[in-house]
Scaffold this active site. Structure first.
Site, short mmCIF file in Angstrom:
data_model
loop_
_atom_site.label_atom_id
_atom_site.label_comp_id
_atom_site.label_asym_id
_atom_site.label_seq_id
_atom_site.Cartn_x
_atom_site.Cartn_y
_atom_site.Cartn_z
N TYR A 1 5.06 4.62 6.79
CA TYR A 1 4.60 3.97 5.71
C TYR A 1 3.66 4.84 5.24
CZ TYR A 1 2.21 0.74 2.88
OH TYR A 1 1.68 0.00 1.56
N LYS B 1 -8.88 4.65 5.26
CA LYS B 1 -9.33 4.11 6.35
C LYS B 1 -10.69 4.38 6.95
CE LYS B 1 -4.85 1.75 6.84
NZ LYS B 1 -3.35 2.20 6.75
N ASP C 1 -0.12 12.75 6.90
CA ASP C 1 -0.36 11.72 6.39
C ASP C 1 -1.34 11.08 7.57
OD1 ASP C 1 -1.52 9.21 5.36
OD2 ASP C 1 0.53 8.28 5.06
C1 LIG Z 1 -2.45 2.43 5.39
C2 LIG Z 1 -1.68 3.51 5.30
C3 LIG Z 1 -1.76 4.04 3.91
C4 LIG Z 1 -1.97 3.28 2.79
O1 LIG Z 1 -3.19 3.20 2.79
P1 LIG Z 1 -3.87 1.94 1.68
O2 LIG Z 1 -5.29 2.30 1.75
O3 LIG Z 1 -3.27 0.60 2.31
O4 LIG Z 1 -3.15 2.34 0.26
C5 LIG Z 1 -0.70 5.36 3.95
N1 LIG Z 1 -0.66 6.00 5.22
C6 LIG Z 1 -0.70 5.33 6.46
C7 LIG Z 1 -0.33 6.25 7.32
C8 LIG Z 1 -1.30 4.37 6.46
O5 LIG Z 1 -1.62 3.94 7.97
#
Ligand SMILES: *Cc1c(COP(=O)(O)O)cnc(C)c1O
Length: 419
Positions: free
Chosen positions: A144, A267, A239
């Site tokens: 994701y 995060k 990511d």
């Molecule tokens: C949480 C997450 C996202 C999205 O971040 P948001 O701040 O919720 O938009 C993208 N990539 C990874 C790997 C994530 O865990």
């Protein structure tokens, strides 16, 4: 355990907000029952509106690496309040945060701050396309990357939880730019590059997956990602929105000794406030406006509250390197000797207990989990005051505020489910 007030708030919320929640997994749809409305949090604890107390293993889905309401972060936010909450003009604070990230993550030669992980991945992808002049992206099933249109193909997190393979509302032209391959499959990657290597702008992945539950890359897979992207002139995008500063100060790329072309963060780097960042190679980031022709902008980007909280977080991490061995130790203890019928995957403080005997290495094997039994497990833990993610396809997070006693209490609650 009373849930009266949460039930009332859910009923009220369902008329106002889809599902009563502002992000789908919070609604408990896959595990059933009433989502707990949270009144407050402190350290490793969540307190709901009915007065129930939980040991928190969600950690706001990653950001709470040092626990809720850490004094360093509160002090930084209070200080930021005295200067103003948004200017729409640059500040020194933003440079300091950029310097902290660049200092911790050597592949980040230049970066841009945004407001969420989604914005970070969306922008990184645009930059990769603009830089290479190509349209296609490879992603992996069950990963994701936020709710970016073209990346909501076979996505993890809430899509996996709700069993939505491909969301409605994304034009076919967008999803057609995405090639979704099985995680950890060197062969699939080789075939994709052999067939369309000259059209592929980027490969994006979670370098340790959290969003189909915790899944770990094999060394061969990591090697193939590097050699194939290099050979075909595609960019490798890590990511690290979840893993950045969480698994190590330098993220998963530090753990694995890999230098991706671009990386995305979110995060942890916001210390619990909304933020994101993308960056990497200087020649690539030099194509971003106003220096180059690739446009990306944000009214609240570099927001002084979020940047101050993030700076306090990253400085705390830098001055307390002992948190990583501590997290390793207590999370290893939590995951020790998994019960029969359970496969545990863990890297550092990220873990998932999959209700399957099959080793979980990709989305297909994650899906062999008995999600109904997981739902019972989740509610058993909740009734014992332990708050795991309300989905089989999410990671759990341990924070530096968790004590060894918290871990033993949690182990006791887990053991009673299997007794
Ligand atoms: C949480 C997450 C996202 C999205 O971040 P948001 O701040 O919720 O938009 C993208 N990539 C990874 C790997 C994530 O865990």
């Amino acid at each position: 355990m009373s849930t009266t007030r949460s039930e009332a708030l859910l009923a009220r919320g369902q008329n106002l907000i889809p599902g009563g929640v502002n992000s789908p997994v919070r609604a408990f749809r896959s595990v059933g029952g009433t989502p707990r409305f949270i009144a407050r949090a402190q350290g490793a604890r969540l307190f709901d509106v009915d007065g129930n107390e939980f040991i928190d293993y969600i950690g706001s889905w990653g950001p709470m690496l040092i626990g809720h309401r850490h004094p360093d972060i509160l002090a930084a936010i209070e200080k930021a309040l005295t200067i103003g909450t948004s200017f729409g003009a640059p500040t020194e604070l933003e440079l300091e945060l950029a310097e902290e990230i660049i200092d911790a993550v050597p592949s980040m030669e230049m970066l841009r701050l945004v407001n969420s992980g989604t914005e970070a991945t969306m922008s990184a992808l645009r930059v990769a396309r603009g830089f290479t002049g190509r349209d296609l992206t490879i992603k992996f099933e069950g990963c994701y990357h936020g709710h970016v249109d073209s990346l909501l193909v076979k996505a993890g997190s809430g899509m996996a939880t709700l069993g939505i393979a491909d969301t409605q509302g994304v034009p076919k032209g967008f999803s057609d730019t995405t090639i979704a391959l099985p995680y950890n499959s060197v062969e699939a990657l080789e075939v994709a590059f052999a067939e369309r290597g000259d059209q592929i702008a980027a490969v994006i992945l979670e370098p340790v997956v959290g969003n189909m539950g915790c899944v770990i890359p094999t060394p061969e897979f990591l090697k193939a990602l590097q050699t194939l992207t290099q050979k075909h002139g595609a960019l490798l995008i890590f990511d690290e929105v979840m893993t950045g500063f969480l698994l190590a100060r330098g993220g998963a790329q530090e753990l694995f000794g890999i230098r991706p072309d671009l990386s995305t963060f979110g995060k942890v780097i916001g210390g619990g406030l909304p933020i994101g960042a993308y960056g990497g190679r200087r020649d690539v980031m030099s194509k971003v406006a106003p220096v180059g022709p690739i446009y990306q902008a944000g009214t609240l980007s570099g927001n002084p509250l979020a940047v101050s909280a993030g700076l306090a977080m990253l400085r705390h991490i830098k001055t307390h390197p002992e948190i990583y061995p501590y997290l390793e130790k207590i999370t290893a203890r939590l995951c020790e000797a998994p019960p029969p019928g359970v496969t545990v995957n863990r890297v550092g403080s990220m873990f998932t207990m999959f209700f399957t005997e099959t080793p979980v290495t990709d989305y297909e094997t994650a899906k062999t989990s008995d999600t109904a039994r997981f739902g019972k497990f989740f509610h058993h833990l909740l009734s014992e005051g332990v708050y795991f993610a309300p989905s089989q396809f999410e990671a759990g997070f341990v924070s530096a505020a968790h004590t060894e006693e918290d871990i033993e209490r949690t182990r006791g609650a887990i053991q009673r489910f299997f007794a």
